[in-house]
Write an enzyme that holds these catalytic residues in place. Structure first.
Site, PDB file in Angstrom:
ATOM      1  N   SER A  11       9.650  29.796 -16.598  1.00  0.00           N
ATOM      2  CA  SER A  11      10.619  30.862 -16.831  1.00  0.00           C
ATOM      3  C   SER A  11      10.495  31.846 -15.678  1.00  0.00           C
ATOM      4  O   SER A  11       9.427  32.424 -15.466  1.00  0.00           O
ATOM      5  CB  SER A  11      10.362  31.566 -18.162  1.00  0.00           C
ATOM      6  N   ARG A  12      11.567  32.038 -14.932  1.00  0.00           N
ATOM      7  CA  ARG A  12      11.494  32.899 -13.750  1.00  0.00           C
ATOM      8  C   ARG A  12      11.542  34.369 -14.113  1.00  0.00           C
ATOM      9  O   ARG A  12      11.408  35.226 -13.248  1.00  0.00           O
ATOM     10  CB  ARG A  12      12.615  32.533 -12.772  1.00  0.00           C
ATOM     11  N   VAL A  13      11.750  34.671 -15.395  1.00  0.00           N
ATOM     12  CA  VAL A  13      11.667  36.062 -15.848  1.00  0.00           C
ATOM     13  C   VAL A  13      10.225  36.406 -16.194  1.00  0.00           C
ATOM     14  O   VAL A  13       9.757  37.513 -15.976  1.00  0.00           O
ATOM     15  CB  VAL A  13      12.602  36.288 -17.050  1.00  0.00           C
TER      16      VAL A  13
END
Length: 502
Positions: free
Chosen positions: A364-366
């Site tokens: 998850s790039r968040v």
């Protein structure tokens, strides 16, 4: 007789003065060729791209190819109802869908027509199917989580409101199950859900709707269905129609979760239309703009600034791979557009690890920005433990006799974490229940529990804490954190339970 004649003259004069007629110019063309759901029309001079065309007999079309003397249109209905020589009228309307709260709890087609037999849909307005995505100035950073209720995802691959998280994997690896769990977990919350079925069998869609109804999730869900028996144009506009319905709620300041199941079949439908429209074909026979097909859809997922109401649209696109090939054309396109992916592995699924999330390839790039502090505290070491366990397991598969104590302890912790992250289908957990079980693993309080009894331990522990220590669960749910006051109470509660467990 003279008086009679004057009355007639005055009556005629009054009628002439009161006569008013609205003259309208209608662009009319003629179908010169039709086949496979595509019609070639001559004579439509002022038609626009994506404009609705009226073929008569309640059959609509969508103008797609605008050439110098021919318009290529896809038929949004029964293609057999259109014949060569038929008159076609331009409507002057760009394709729109009905929107509003009246759609919640209903099953509709991509044009907003009801499919559930519950009568007409009471909607408040319409929105264009195609809309320009919000620019970066009006967006806000993602910092609020979407609780899916799945331990493995909430702990290691968090999804935030306004994010685009891809669910990717082979056929029958649990992709739809994860999306449905996320929808079911929003029951009683403030998140409106939209499930868009693209090219699915009608039986599967009916099963999905039945599952949502059984779990009370249809009360906050809209189902948009363009089944495998529907025409390619309807399958093509289905995700854009669902997105337009969600954007209406986002504009009102509400939070929306939309599932596109799946974009592989969406790309197939667009490829079929493009080839029939004689557009140039590229790699794997897809047209050159197939990347733009999905990027303009997924870019519409956003979290708006507080000045615009602070609403959000979270997208969970689904992609089906063939034999685990994530480097194929459509999977790589969508991976590059989204903010992370949840990769489901067939080997894990077949070995009984469900959800079959591959921790190494999923990301998850968040990141932690979309997690509550409570989950961040208890899941901090979990991903690292699992990654080290996978690495060590490949070396230790021939025997553990020669391994030192630290390595054996790490293997045991990895096996325990893998076992705890297993979860039954359609049984999402609340935030406080996830925190309790992950805290027990992270604090080492489950290290002496046999692997084959982990599921029973978890079920009985959650029941014990919720009945005998409801104040702990309430405190975690309210604070969304494990404070210095809560931690010793939770540790003591788990220790007390272990004394009575088998």
């Amino acid at each position: 007789m003279a008086i009679r004649g004057q009355e007639i003259v005055s009556l005629i004069r009054r009628q002439i003065e009161e006569f008013g007629g609205d003259l309208t110019l209608v662009d009319v063309g003629t179908v010169v060729q039709v086949g496979d759901g595509i019609a070639s029309i001559q004579g439509l001079q002022g038609v626009r791209s994506n404009e609705l065309l009226d073929f008569g007999n309640e059959v609509l079309g969508l103008a797609m190819n605008l050439e110098s003397d021919i318009v290529g249109a896809s038929i949004l209905g029964d293609p057999n109802a259109v014949k060569e020589g038929d008159r076609v009228r331009s409507t002057g309307q760009i394709i729109e869908v009905p929107v509003g709260a009246g759609l919640i709890g209903r099953v509709v087609d991509p044009l907003g027509r009801p499919l559930d037999g519950k009568g007409p849909v009471a909607t408040s307005g319409t929105r264009p199917v195609e809309q320009v995505a919000p620019n970066v100035v009006v967006r806000k950073s993602v910092d609020t989580p979407v609780q899916t209720g799945i331990k493995a995802i909430d702990a290691m691959i968090p999804i935030g409101r306004g994010q685009r998280e891809l669910i990717i994997g082979d056929r029958s690896t649990g992709k739809t199950a994860i999306a449905l769990d996320a929808i079911i977990n929003q029951k009683g919350g403030d998140l409106i859900c939209i499930y868009v079925a693209i090219g699915q069998k009608q039986g599967k869609v009916a099963q999905v709707v039945g599952t949502l109804e059984e779990n009370g999730a249809m009360e906050h869900t809209i189902v948009v269905n363009a089944g495998s028996s529907d025409s390619a144009p309807l399958q093509f506009i289905a995700p854009y129609a669902g997105c337009a319905m969600g954007e209406e709620f986002m504009a009102e300041g509400k939070d929306v979760l939309i599932v596109y199941d799946d974009l592989t079949k969406h790309a197939w439908a667009y490829r079929q239309m493009s080839l029939l429209l004689r557009r140039p074909a590229g790699r794997e026979a897809y047209p050159g703009d197939v990347f733009y097909l999905h990027s303009r859809l997924l870019e519409r997922a956003a979290r708006l600034d507080d000045d615009l109401g602070g609403g959000s649209l979270t997208a969970l696109p689904v992609i089906e791979t063939q034999a685990g090939d994530v480097s194929a054309y459509i999977p790589t396109n969508v991976i590059s557009i989204t903010d992370g992916q949840i990769y489901l592995e067939p080997e894990l699924f077949n070995s009984g690890i469900r959800p079959a999330v591959n921790v190494g390839l999923s990301v998850s790039r968040v990141g932690g920005a979309a997690q509550t502090r409570a989950i961040r505290r208890v899941a901090g070491r979990l991903r690292l433990d699992l990654a080290q366990y996978r690495e060590l397991a490949s070396f230790a598969q021939f025997g553990t006799a020669d391994l030192d104590a630290a390595t054996r302890a790490q293997l045991a912790r990895g096996q325990l974490s893998t076992e705890v992250l297993k979860q039954p289908q359609y049984q999402p957990l609340s935030l406080e229940n996830e925190v309790v079980i992950l805290f027990a693993v992270n604090a080492g309080l489950m290290d002496d529990v046999p692997l084959d009894r982990c599921a029973a331990f978890e079920e009985q522990l959650l029941r014990y804490v919720s009945t005998t220590h409801p104040d702990i669960c309430a405190a975690v749910a309210e604070a969304k954190d494990i404070t210095q006051d809560i931690e010793p109470q939770l540790t003591q509660a788990i220790t007390d339970f272990k004394g009575s467990f088998g």
